[in-house]
Design a protein around this motif. Structure first.
Motif, PDB file in Angstrom:
ATOM      1  N   ASP A 184      17.907  -1.268  26.678  1.00 33.85           N
ATOM      2  CA  ASP A 184      19.086  -0.419  26.878  1.00 33.85           C
ATOM      3  C   ASP A 184      19.864  -0.900  28.100  1.00 33.85           C
ATOM      4  O   ASP A 184      19.284  -1.228  29.143  1.00 33.85           O
ATOM      5  N   ASP A 185      21.187  -0.926  27.964  1.00 38.96           N
ATOM      6  CA  ASP A 185      22.044  -1.421  29.044  1.00 38.96           C
ATOM      7  C   ASP A 185      21.987  -0.512  30.274  1.00 38.96           C
ATOM      8  O   ASP A 185      21.854   0.712  30.156  1.00 38.96           O
ATOM      9  N   VAL A 186      22.115  -1.134  31.434  1.00 40.76           N
ATOM     10  CA  VAL A 186      22.267  -0.418  32.697  1.00 40.76           C
ATOM     11  C   VAL A 186      23.451  -1.051  33.409  1.00 40.76           C
ATOM     12  O   VAL A 186      23.471  -2.267  33.622  1.00 40.76           O
ATOM     13  N   SER A 187      24.421  -0.254  33.765  1.00 33.60           N
ATOM     14  CA  SER A 187      25.616  -0.789  34.412  1.00 33.60           C
ATOM     15  C   SER A 187      25.391  -0.949  35.907  1.00 33.60           C
ATOM     16  O   SER A 187      24.471  -0.357  36.486  1.00 33.60           O
ATOM     17  N   VAL A 188      26.250  -1.738  36.539  1.00 33.12           N
ATOM     18  CA  VAL A 188      26.187  -1.890  37.991  1.00 33.12           C
ATOM     19  C   VAL A 188      26.411  -0.549  38.665  1.00 33.12           C
ATOM     20  O   VAL A 188      25.763  -0.216  39.670  1.00 33.12           O
ATOM     21  N   HIS A 189      27.322   0.255  38.101  1.00 34.19           N
ATOM     22  CA  HIS A 189      27.580   1.580  38.671  1.00 34.19           C
ATOM     23  C   HIS A 189      26.301   2.417  38.681  1.00 34.19           C
ATOM     24  O   HIS A 189      26.012   3.125  39.645  1.00 34.19           O
ATOM     25  N   GLU A 190      25.526   2.328  37.609  1.00 31.06           N
ATOM     26  CA  GLU A 190      24.273   3.088  37.533  1.00 31.06           C
ATOM     27  C   GLU A 190      23.238   2.562  38.516  1.00 31.06           C
ATOM     28  O   GLU A 190      22.449   3.333  39.069  1.00 31.06           O
ATOM     29  N   LEU A 191      23.234   1.256  38.742  1.00 34.78           N
ATOM     30  CA  LEU A 191      22.324   0.718  39.750  1.00 34.78           C
ATOM     31  C   LEU A 191      22.630   1.282  41.129  1.00 34.78           C
ATOM     32  O   LEU A 191      21.714   1.635  41.889  1.00 34.78           O
ATOM     33  N   ALA A 194      22.003   6.252  42.102  1.00 34.53           N
ATOM     34  CA  ALA A 194      20.696   6.619  41.555  1.00 34.53           C
ATOM     35  C   ALA A 194      20.762   7.905  40.729  1.00 34.53           C
ATOM     36  O   ALA A 194      20.083   8.028  39.703  1.00 34.53           O
ATOM     37  N   GLU A 195      21.576   8.859  41.155  1.00 39.02           N
ATOM     38  CA  GLU A 195      21.678  10.117  40.409  1.00 39.02           C
ATOM     39  C   GLU A 195      22.303   9.884  39.041  1.00 39.02           C
ATOM     40  O   GLU A 195      21.859  10.453  38.037  1.00 39.02           O
ATOM     41  N   LEU A 196      23.325   9.042  38.993  1.00 45.43           N
ATOM     42  CA  LEU A 196      23.959   8.726  37.714  1.00 45.43           C
ATOM     43  C   LEU A 196      22.960   8.017  36.794  1.00 45.43           C
ATOM     44  O   LEU A 196      22.896   8.313  35.589  1.00 45.43           O
ATOM     45  N   TYR A 197      22.183   7.119  37.349  1.00 47.83           N
ATOM     46  CA  TYR A 197      21.187   6.406  36.531  1.00 47.83           C
ATOM     47  C   TYR A 197      20.184   7.382  35.939  1.00 47.83           C
ATOM     48  O   TYR A 197      19.845   7.295  34.754  1.00 47.83           O
ATOM     49  N   GLU A 198      19.704   8.315  36.739  1.00 48.67           N
ATOM     50  CA  GLU A 198      18.710   9.266  36.239  1.00 48.67           C
ATOM     51  C   GLU A 198      19.302  10.170  35.168  1.00 48.67           C
ATOM     52  O   GLU A 198      18.629  10.556  34.213  1.00 48.67           O
ATOM     53  N   TYR A 205      12.920   1.736  26.956  1.00 52.35           N
ATOM     54  CA  TYR A 205      12.881   0.675  27.960  1.00 52.35           C
ATOM     55  C   TYR A 205      14.298   0.216  28.247  1.00 52.35           C
ATOM     56  O   TYR A 205      15.060  -0.085  27.329  1.00 52.35           O
ATOM     57  N   ASP A 206      14.676   0.156  29.513  1.00 51.32           N
ATOM     58  CA  ASP A 206      16.039  -0.270  29.830  1.00 51.32           C
ATOM     59  C   ASP A 206      16.014  -1.515  30.719  1.00 51.32           C
ATOM     60  O   ASP A 206      14.957  -2.040  31.072  1.00 51.32           O
ATOM     61  N   ALA A 207      17.208  -1.995  31.061  1.00 55.04           N
ATOM     62  CA  ALA A 207      17.353  -3.276  31.762  1.00 55.04           C
ATOM     63  C   ALA A 207      17.494  -3.101  33.272  1.00 55.04           C
ATOM     64  O   ALA A 207      18.123  -3.928  33.933  1.00 55.04           O
ATOM     65  N   PHE A 208      16.896  -2.046  33.824  1.00 58.23           N
ATOM     66  CA  PHE A 208      17.069  -1.789  35.256  1.00 58.23           C
ATOM     67  C   PHE A 208      16.592  -2.970  36.107  1.00 58.23           C
ATOM     68  O   PHE A 208      17.294  -3.427  37.014  1.00 58.23           O
ATOM     69  N   TYR A 209      15.389  -3.479  35.836  1.00 61.58           N
ATOM     70  CA  TYR A 209      14.854  -4.573  36.649  1.00 61.58           C
ATOM     71  C   TYR A 209      15.691  -5.836  36.479  1.00 61.58           C
ATOM     72  O   TYR A 209      16.002  -6.519  37.459  1.00 61.58           O
ATOM     73  N   GLY A 210      16.043  -6.148  35.247  1.00 60.85           N
ATOM     74  CA  GLY A 210      16.840  -7.341  35.003  1.00 60.85           C
ATOM     75  C   GLY A 210      18.201  -7.278  35.666  1.00 60.85           C
ATOM     76  O   GLY A 210      18.661  -8.257  36.281  1.00 60.85           O
ATOM     77  N   MET A 211      18.861  -6.126  35.566  1.00 58.88           N
ATOM     78  CA  MET A 211      20.181  -5.982  36.182  1.00 58.88           C
ATOM     79  C   MET A 211      20.082  -5.949  37.705  1.00 58.88           C
ATOM     80  O   MET A 211      20.978  -6.441  38.404  1.00 58.88           O
ATOM     81  N   SER A 212      19.009  -5.366  38.228  1.00 54.77           N
ATOM     82  CA  SER A 212      18.817  -5.368  39.683  1.00 54.77           C
ATOM     83  C   SER A 212      18.688  -6.803  40.188  1.00 54.77           C
ATOM     84  O   SER A 212      19.277  -7.173  41.217  1.00 54.77           O
ATOM     85  N   TRP A 213      17.912  -7.624  39.445  1.00 56.69           N
ATOM     86  CA  TRP A 213      17.813  -9.036  39.809  1.00 56.69           C
ATOM     87  C   TRP A 213      19.179  -9.713  39.735  1.00 56.69           C
ATOM     88  O   TRP A 213      19.571 -10.453  40.652  1.00 56.69           O
ATOM     89  N   ALA A 214      19.913  -9.458  38.654  1.00 58.54           N
ATOM     90  CA  ALA A 214      21.201 -10.127  38.450  1.00 58.54           C
ATOM     91  C   ALA A 214      22.175  -9.808  39.583  1.00 58.54           C
ATOM     92  O   ALA A 214      22.856 -10.703  40.104  1.00 58.54           O
ATOM     93  N   LEU A 215      22.250  -8.534  39.967  1.00 56.08           N
ATOM     94  CA  LEU A 215      23.170  -8.145  41.032  1.00 56.08           C
ATOM     95  C   LEU A 215      22.746  -8.766  42.359  1.00 56.08           C
ATOM     96  O   LEU A 215      23.587  -9.301  43.105  1.00 56.08           O
TER      97      LEU A 215
END
Length: 523
Positions: A184-191, A194-198, A205-215
């Motif tokens: 599942d996609d996770v946007s930079v805004h959601e990263l 934290a409240e928006l992400y939750e 399963y979402d892409a939080f770890y992958g997007m955190s690495w990318a940013l």
């Protein structure tokens, strides 16, 4: 030690046959136990020390050399199936895990698979990820936003160890490629919020770890955004929320999100290659374990992972059987002392520890287990003062052979608390020093913060609680830290404060039990 998982009925299945040679590799920051070839164990130890050196160079940070018992001890236990059993989980994403404790940090990984000029085995990547957390907590104590904490760990964990001795840091996190493509996609805004992400977070399963690495990777290497990651970090340190700091440092978040999308479509990315002459580390000592210690490793691995009392009683049968065969082996007797303590047999634990110390007075864990048992006995002693004085003798002896071991400092403080006596100034300094030596121990951080709050050092208490509250692997203790931070908001500096409700007081008491409630950090 306790944990809430099904017992490993036969941990022997998680380790190689007893006949296999077990080695102990000892270095400045790590101790490794593995039933593998001597060359493979040495190379694994060298790579970990190279990794530590590379992290220090790239991050510009350093950590104080730990005392011998405060190093990370790594057990190489077998296949991924064995790791899942040891972790008490059926998840097929677990390839290793790490348990941070003062004086007893433990990591459990699969069989060693050294690779040159390529990506490490996934179990090794997990270890590198968790050690990155360990290093960063120890070198920079402030509450990093979750995305930054995980992004940094992923950035460093994607390391490479080359045949020419060079180390590569910041390579593309290929182990997150499937996640970025399918989860599942996770946007930079959601990263960044934290409240928006939750709020938007699904159950899958979402892409939080992958997007955190990318940013993190993009902000590190982008010429256009050079310096912005450091600016963002500084703003957060000074009290800005993650989103406020992001708007100030990065500008338009939607634009940044689109840049990350384009970045992930690139066919080539930068990384940092450190030549061997820039990598430095101390000597690595290898010791083949004697037959008794090797045979006791199955027991030791499970015991140091954690057992319930019922599980400990089963494990004790094996521990005693090995000890009967090797009554003169100090390592065997030390492991027996721990098994006896876990099973609730304090006198037997003390006796086994004393026998181990008589043979080899340089066995720190023998003093630890004796101290644990004496402290537990002191709770019901007729002469409480004398009982706690005797209990402290074991930790004082440990302090003499290892001056910066955190447990003697912690238990000196506890010797006052357990007797219902206000801790002396020296005891308070001891707890504070222990927290400095083991900043990765969450229960210790919580107790130290409560001590500061009661002394009226409210700002220091908040500073101590904030990293714990922000810890993504903090579990119940992180939640407790958040409650304390909220309760401390209206409290003025210089005002003595302590939890008023029974629930909060119970939580503080529970956090002090260093051998109870251990939760592994798993990625």
């Amino acid at each position: 030690m306790k944990l809430r998982v099904a017992f490993l009925a036969m941990i022997a299945a998680a380790a190689s046959p007893v006949q296999a040679k077990w080695y102990e590799a000892s270095s400045e920051h790590f101790v490794i136990y593995a039933d593998d070839s001597e060359n493979d164990v040495r190379e694994f130890a060298e790579n970990l020390e190279k990794y530590h050196s590379a992290m220090a160079l790239v991050s510009g940070r350093s950590v104080v050399t730990p005392s011998p018992s405060n190093r990370v001890t790594i057990f190489v236990v077998g296949s991924q199936r064995d790791i899942r059993k040891l972790a008490g989980s059926d998840s097929d994403t677990i390839a290793g895990f790490y348990v941070p404790r003062a004086g007893a940090s433990r990591a459990f990984v699969q069989d060693i698979r050294n690779r040159s000029n390529g990506y490490p085995d996934f179990s090794t990547i997990i270890l590198l990820h968790e050690y990155a957390h360990h290093f960063l907590i120890g070198s920079f104590r402030y509450a990093m936003p979750r995305w930054m904490s995980e992004g940094a760990a992923e950035f460093f964990a994607s390391a490479g160890f080359n045949k020419d001795g060079s180390v590569q840091i910041g390579r593309p996190a290929m182990h997150r490629a499937g996640e970025l493509h399918h989860a599942d996609d996770v946007s930079v805004h959601e990263l960044l919020d934290a409240e928006l992400y939750e709020q938007r977070r699904g159950k899958g399963y979402d892409a939080f770890y992958g997007m955190s690495w990318a940013l993190y990777h993009y902000l590190t290497f982008s010429e256009e955004r050079s310096g912005q990651l450091g600016e963002y970090s500084g703003l957060v340190m000074r009290g800005k929320s993650s989103l406020e700091a992001a708007h100030e440092a990065f500008g338009d978040i939607d634009r940044l999100d689109k840049e990350i999308e384009r970045y992930l479509r690139q066919r080539r990315m930068f990384n940092i290659k450190l030549p061997p002459e820039r990598i430095s580390y101390g000597p690595i000592t290898l010791r083949e374990l004697p037959e008794g210690e090797a045979e006791m490793m199955d027991v030791r691995i499970v015991s140091q992972r954690g057992v319930t009392r019922e599980q400990a009683l089963e494990l004790l049968v094996d521990a005693r059987e090995v000890a009967e065969k090797f009554p003169g082996d100090a390592g065997v007797l030390t492991a027996l002392a721990e098994a006896e303590y876990d099973a609730g047999n304090d006198d037997e634990a003390i006796a086994a520890a004393d026998r181990a110390i008589a043979i080899d007075p340089m066995r720190p864990n023998a003093y630890v287990q004796k101290g644990y048992a004496l402290f537990r006995k002191a709770e019901d002693a007729d002469d409480v003062e004398a009982a706690y004085a005797e209990a402290m003798e074991a930790f004082s002896a440990l302090n003499k052979i290892e001056n910066d071991h955190p447990l003697p400092l912690i238990y000196y403080y506890r010797s006052f608390i357990e007797r219902g006596v206000r801790p002396s100034e020296n005891a308070r300094h001891a707890l504070e020093r222990a927290s400095q030596l083991a900043p990765f121990d969450q229960g210790l951080a919580l107790n130290t913060a409560m001590m500061f709050a009661e002394e009226g050092k409210i700002d220091v208490a908040r500073f101590t609680l904030e990293p714990l509250a922000a810890n993504p692997h903090g579990g119940p203790l992180a939640g407790q830290a958040k409650e304390y931070l909220e309760a401390l908001e209206p409290v003025a500096e210089g005002t003595s404060w302590h939890p008023s409700s029974p629930e909060l007081s119970d939580a503080v008491a529970a956090a002090a039990e260093l051998k109870d409630g251990d939760e592994a950090a798993k990625d």
